[in-house]
Write a protein that holds these residues in place. Structure first.
Motif, short mmCIF file in Angstrom:
data_model
loop_
_atom_site.label_atom_id
_atom_site.label_comp_id
_atom_site.label_asym_id
_atom_site.label_seq_id
_atom_site.Cartn_x
_atom_site.Cartn_y
_atom_site.Cartn_z
N THR A 10 52.60 40.88 48.36
CA THR A 10 51.36 39.98 47.87
C THR A 10 51.92 38.71 49.34
N LEU A 11 50.35 38.26 49.29
CA LEU A 11 49.70 37.38 50.14
C LEU A 11 50.04 35.86 49.90
N THR A 12 51.25 35.45 50.55
CA THR A 12 51.19 33.74 50.68
C THR A 12 50.14 33.40 51.21
N SER A 13 49.74 33.72 52.04
CA SER A 13 48.20 32.59 52.63
C SER A 13 47.29 34.18 52.87
N SER A 14 45.76 33.59 53.29
CA SER A 14 44.82 34.60 53.50
C SER A 14 45.75 34.97 55.00
N ASP A 157 42.16 36.75 50.55
CA ASP A 157 42.62 35.01 49.96
C ASP A 157 43.95 35.41 49.53
N SER A 158 44.47 34.67 49.79
CA SER A 158 46.00 34.12 49.09
C SER A 158 46.37 34.74 47.80
N GLY A 159 47.84 35.18 47.74
CA GLY A 159 47.62 35.85 46.14
C GLY A 159 47.29 37.24 45.84
N THR A 161 47.98 41.37 45.65
CA THR A 161 49.07 42.13 45.54
C THR A 161 48.47 43.61 46.38
#
Length: 170
Positions: A10-14, A157-159, A161
């Motif tokens: 899960t991306l917490t930043s780009s 983008d962040s967020g 999955t």
């Protein structure tokens, strides 16, 4: 059938890419990669999946795509497994898109790898693709990169999955 989660991100930043490495070649069955992500800055793009660091033109596909008023189909050779509108070049993103790749017999060393892809974006359309990676190596890693085919430097983008499962027959 049993789905076993191998790894998730899960991306917490780009991010400019997502990598799944150390995939066990001793496993049997299929891999299922589920992507739910968006390309940064609302630019059109699509996730390109490459196996074992192979960025050559060793991937081919046939696809069908439908949007609200049109349908398309095409066959092409590419530098990775893609999910996009092959005729208009309108990638399946943005906004948020869900893409599912089922990679058959990922550990087999006696055949090329076949991939069935389903994609959906409520703003753009849906697609289905049958792809082939022309290589007999067992898949031990994969990288997913956002691209629109012409612009380097895209990012997710962040967020976003990314889930990698192993699908095994019981």
């Amino acid at each position: 059938m049993t789905y076993t989660l191998i790894d998730s991100v899960t991306l917490t930043s780009s991010a400019s890419s997502v990598t799944f490495s150390s995939i066990s070649a001793t496993g049997k069955g299929d891999l299922v990669l589920v992507i739910n992500a968006k390309v940064s800055n609302n630019s059109y793009g699509f996730p390109l999946v490459r196996f074992n660091s192979d960025s050559g033109s060793n991937y081919s596909y046939v696809g069908a795509y439908a949007e609200s008023a049109n349908t398309y189909s095409e066959a092409q050779t590419n530098s990775g497994i893609a999910a996009w509108d092959p005729i208009n070049g309108n990638p399946i993103m943005p906004p948020l898109a869900t893409i599912v790749h089922q990679i058959m017999d990922f550990s087999a060393t006696d055949k090329h790898k076949a991939v069935i892809t389903r994609s959906n974006n409520s703003s753009v359309g849906t697609g289905m693709f049958a792809s082939r990676w022309a290589n007999t190596s067992a898949i031990s890693s994969m990288v997913i990169e956002p691209t629109n085919g012409t612009t380097a430097g895209s990012s997710f983008d962040s967020g976003g999955t990314f889930f990698l499962y192993q699908l095994v027959s019981e």
